[in-house]
Design a protein around this motif. Sequence first.
Motif, mmCIF file in Angstrom:
data_model
loop_
_atom_site.group_PDB
_atom_site.id
_atom_site.type_symbol
_atom_site.label_atom_id
_atom_site.label_comp_id
_atom_site.label_asym_id
_atom_site.label_seq_id
_atom_site.Cartn_x
_atom_site.Cartn_y
_atom_site.Cartn_z
ATOM 1 N N CYS A 19 1.803 7.892 -24.481
ATOM 2 C CA CYS A 19 1.471 6.596 -23.896
ATOM 3 C C CYS A 19 1.542 5.500 -24.967
ATOM 4 C CB CYS A 19 0.070 6.665 -23.298
ATOM 5 S SG CYS A 19 -0.421 5.209 -22.399
ATOM 6 N N PRO A 20 2.291 4.416 -24.757
ATOM 7 C CA PRO A 20 2.379 3.364 -25.774
ATOM 8 C C PRO A 20 1.055 2.627 -25.936
ATOM 9 C CG PRO A 20 3.514 2.686 -23.776
ATOM 10 C CD PRO A 20 3.151 4.125 -23.589
ATOM 11 N N VAL A 21 0.859 2.070 -27.126
ATOM 12 C CA VAL A 21 -0.381 1.386 -27.475
ATOM 13 C C VAL A 21 -0.070 -0.046 -27.904
ATOM 14 C CG1 VAL A 21 -2.358 1.341 -29.048
ATOM 15 C CG2 VAL A 21 -1.472 3.529 -28.212
ATOM 16 N N VAL A 22 -0.846 -0.985 -27.368
ATOM 17 C CA VAL A 22 -0.837 -2.357 -27.850
ATOM 18 C C VAL A 22 -2.129 -2.554 -28.632
ATOM 19 C CG1 VAL A 22 -0.873 -4.804 -27.248
ATOM 20 C CG2 VAL A 22 0.581 -3.220 -25.968
ATOM 21 N N ALA A 23 -2.023 -2.767 -29.936
ATOM 22 C CA ALA A 23 -3.194 -2.928 -30.796
ATOM 23 C C ALA A 23 -3.473 -4.408 -30.991
ATOM 24 C CB ALA A 23 -2.957 -2.248 -32.145
ATOM 25 N N VAL A 24 -4.670 -4.832 -30.654
ATOM 26 C CA VAL A 24 -5.026 -6.242 -30.729
ATOM 27 C C VAL A 24 -5.403 -6.612 -32.166
ATOM 28 C CG1 VAL A 24 -6.522 -8.058 -29.832
ATOM 29 C CG2 VAL A 24 -5.830 -6.167 -28.347
ATOM 30 N N ASP A 25 -4.619 -7.454 -32.779
ATOM 31 C CA ASP A 25 -4.804 -8.008 -34.123
ATOM 32 C C ASP A 25 -4.487 -7.019 -35.237
ATOM 33 O OD1 ASP A 25 -5.204 -10.434 -35.383
ATOM 34 O OD2 ASP A 25 -7.282 -10.002 -35.867
ATOM 35 N N VAL A 26 -4.983 -5.773 -35.146
ATOM 36 C CA VAL A 26 -4.691 -4.740 -36.145
ATOM 37 C C VAL A 26 -4.939 -3.382 -35.501
ATOM 38 C CG1 VAL A 26 -7.048 -4.868 -37.059
ATOM 39 C CG2 VAL A 26 -5.221 -3.921 -38.485
ATOM 40 N N PRO A 27 -4.104 -2.390 -35.737
ATOM 41 C CA PRO A 27 -4.398 -1.062 -35.197
ATOM 42 C C PRO A 27 -5.737 -0.544 -35.720
ATOM 43 C CG PRO A 27 -2.127 -1.173 -35.958
ATOM 44 C CD PRO A 27 -2.811 -2.415 -36.448
ATOM 45 N N SER A 28 -6.570 -0.055 -34.840
ATOM 46 C CA SER A 28 -7.887 0.424 -35.250
ATOM 47 C C SER A 28 -7.751 1.544 -36.276
ATOM 48 C CB SER A 28 -8.665 0.924 -34.034
ATOM 49 O OG SER A 28 -8.972 -0.153 -33.177
ATOM 50 N N GLY A 29 -8.481 1.407 -37.384
ATOM 51 C CA GLY A 29 -8.443 2.393 -38.452
ATOM 52 C C GLY A 29 -7.544 2.007 -39.607
ATOM 53 N N LEU A 30 -6.715 0.977 -39.434
ATOM 54 C CA LEU A 30 -5.858 0.509 -40.522
ATOM 55 C C LEU A 30 -6.586 -0.598 -41.272
ATOM 56 C CD1 LEU A 30 -2.953 0.727 -41.790
ATOM 57 C CD2 LEU A 30 -2.391 -1.283 -40.407
ATOM 58 N N ASN A 31 -6.674 -0.469 -42.581
ATOM 59 C CA ASN A 31 -7.308 -1.492 -43.393
ATOM 60 C C ASN A 31 -6.390 -2.704 -43.463
ATOM 61 O OD1 ASN A 31 -8.111 -3.043 -45.802
ATOM 62 N ND2 ASN A 31 -9.524 -1.354 -46.166
ATOM 63 N N ALA A 32 -6.848 -3.834 -42.946
ATOM 64 C CA ALA A 32 -6.003 -5.020 -42.835
ATOM 65 C C ALA A 32 -5.773 -5.703 -44.170
ATOM 66 C CB ALA A 32 -6.621 -6.007 -41.840
ATOM 67 N N ARG A 33 -6.496 -5.292 -45.198
ATOM 68 C CA ARG A 33 -6.283 -5.864 -46.533
ATOM 69 C C ARG A 33 -5.337 -5.016 -47.364
ATOM 70 N NH1 ARG A 33 -8.561 -5.156 -51.501
ATOM 71 N NH2 ARG A 33 -10.166 -3.763 -50.659
ATOM 72 N N THR A 34 -5.476 -3.677 -47.276
ATOM 73 C CA THR A 34 -4.721 -2.799 -48.162
ATOM 74 C C THR A 34 -3.559 -2.082 -47.498
ATOM 75 O OG1 THR A 34 -6.093 -0.848 -47.710
ATOM 76 C CG2 THR A 34 -6.862 -2.356 -49.425
ATOM 77 N N GLY A 35 -3.589 -1.956 -46.169
ATOM 78 C CA GLY A 35 -2.570 -1.181 -45.481
ATOM 79 C C GLY A 35 -2.831 0.305 -45.499
ATOM 80 N N GLN A 36 -4.039 0.712 -45.863
ATOM 81 C CA GLN A 36 -4.366 2.135 -45.918
ATOM 82 C C GLN A 36 -5.049 2.570 -44.619
ATOM 83 O OE1 GLN A 36 -7.753 3.521 -48.143
ATOM 84 N NE2 GLN A 36 -6.608 5.242 -49.009
ATOM 85 N N VAL A 37 -4.717 3.778 -44.164
ATOM 86 C CA VAL A 37 -5.426 4.368 -43.034
ATOM 87 C C VAL A 37 -6.804 4.820 -43.505
ATOM 88 C CG1 VAL A 37 -5.511 6.370 -41.502
ATOM 89 C CG2 VAL A 37 -3.402 5.061 -41.709
ATOM 90 N N MET A 38 -7.815 4.391 -42.785
ATOM 91 C CA MET A 38 -9.200 4.721 -43.130
ATOM 92 C C MET A 38 -9.634 5.956 -42.344
ATOM 93 S SD MET A 38 -9.717 2.334 -45.314
ATOM 94 C CE MET A 38 -11.477 2.195 -45.603
ATOM 95 N N GLY A 39 -9.143 7.093 -42.787
ATOM 96 C CA GLY A 39 -9.450 8.350 -42.122
ATOM 97 C C GLY A 39 -8.463 8.663 -41.017
ATOM 98 N N VAL A 40 -8.448 7.839 -39.994
ATOM 99 C CA VAL A 40 -7.523 7.983 -38.878
ATOM 100 C C VAL A 40 -7.236 6.589 -38.345
ATOM 101 C CG1 VAL A 40 -9.393 8.273 -37.193
ATOM 102 C CG2 VAL A 40 -7.129 9.166 -36.669
ATOM 103 N N ALA A 41 -6.030 6.369 -37.832
ATOM 104 C CA ALA A 41 -5.679 5.047 -37.324
ATOM 105 C C ALA A 41 -4.779 5.171 -36.107
ATOM 106 C CB ALA A 41 -4.985 4.214 -38.399
ATOM 107 N N MET A 42 -4.906 4.205 -35.229
ATOM 108 C CA MET A 42 -4.081 4.150 -34.037
ATOM 109 C C MET A 42 -2.620 3.898 -34.424
ATOM 110 S SD MET A 42 -5.004 4.442 -30.779
ATOM 111 C CE MET A 42 -6.571 3.649 -30.414
#
Length: 490
Positions: free
Chosen positions: A152-175
């Motif tokens: 199922c496709p995902v539309v992530a609002v502003d930033v995919p949940s779990g992605l650090n918006a400053r560093t680009g690193q996945v914080m454990g798990v990310a959408m």
Amino acid sequence: MNHLPDALYTPEQVRELDRRAIEAHGIPGRVLMARAGRSAWRLLRRRFPGARRLMVLCGGGNNGGDGYVMARLAADAGFAVELCAFADPAGLSGDARTAADEALARITPMDFSPERLDSADLVVDALLGTGLDRPVAGAMAEAIDAVNARPCPVVAVDVPSGLNARTGQVMGVAMRAALTPTFIGLKQGLFTGDAADCVGEVVFDDLQVPYAVHDAMPPSARLLPREALSAALPRRPRTAHKGDFGHVLVIGGDHGMGGAVRIAGEAAARCGAGLTSVATRPAHVAALLSARPELMVRGVEAAGDLATPLARADVLALGPGLGQAEWGRALFEAVRDGDRPMVVDADGLNWLAQSPARRDDWVLTPHPGEAARLLDSDVADINYDRFAAVTAIARQYGGVAVLKGAGTLISDGRDCRVCTEGNPGMASGGMGDALTGLIAGFRAQGFDALTAACLGVQVHARAADRAAVDGERGLLAGDLLDMLRGVVNP
């Protein structure tokens, strides 16, 4: 990606832009939230016109508020909406509480269940926003894993949940989103590191805030604009000759690694250097001349043999195939403190990590492993914050640093640029040698170190994208070389 502005910001800067819009320009927060939700909803309709059954996942804060706005708009449009609240709506405040109340007047929320995803055409991810600073855990992590496990496709609002918006690193798990509409200012973490596997297509909307909101807010980084090559590489004067475009000397190629200097040398020539020489093991001379007769090749057994080719060179490319034996160390030490601008890669960087020096006229091009050695760190630390790492290298060693990888970063210690072109096919031997030659070739043509690095990175990535038309798997550096002439004559 679609056309995007080039200015990037940290999440903290974007929150300040949001505050300025509200307090200094009189745009109510509820209006900005309504605009964001409506913008994301319209984009969803355009990109996924066949979707009629939506699952909307809402967290707390303003990101959850944007999700509630979208859920309400979907219900108003007659869509089937399953709304799952991961934070108690009664605990929300301000504009997010208002948005939740309006949505819940139309939609009865339900508990999340992975089985419910089987009937959804699309998932709206409004769980976690730009303020995430710790790994995702608990019910949210389980939900993200469940969504990622389905097509199922995902539309992530502003930033995919779990992605650090400053560093680009996945914080454990990310959408893993197919589409990320983002607002007010582009977040730098959407364009490097793990973000490449999470954001899908990024679409920007400034939410109609005045241009003055961004005044006096210097971006934290900038994207390399696609049109940069056309601006920097115009048609050459009809009276040009090879002496106008510099002389590159590639140094490296220990036993068994002659291919590295051949790739670097050809890349320098293909991007327009007037002359290209190679200093390598004598055993490689005949093969290099046979493969690429336009290169001038000199066999060197010891550092003293470099005197003649060094005297003729304008720029050095040091490191491809240099090796970690005594021969490579001697050549590195012979040129490290010289007076020629240089590009340093591969084993040149490994020798530099062992014998640090600082220069203002070189470009260092590490991958994360080499960056870790330069900073006496480890790869996990480099990938934790690529922006901090590339800046630290440039400030510690001088000149310009290029941190390779998905979303390559270029920094002179003050300004940072991000390249979003390129593809996973570039994860093969010889690609770094080609980049070294390209940057050296542009440096020889008179570009300053930062500009040469940016041009080299972008040409390298764009040529690889052209070469990957028939597939990314199995892409070789030689395939990229075949595309360079078309890319540097835009």
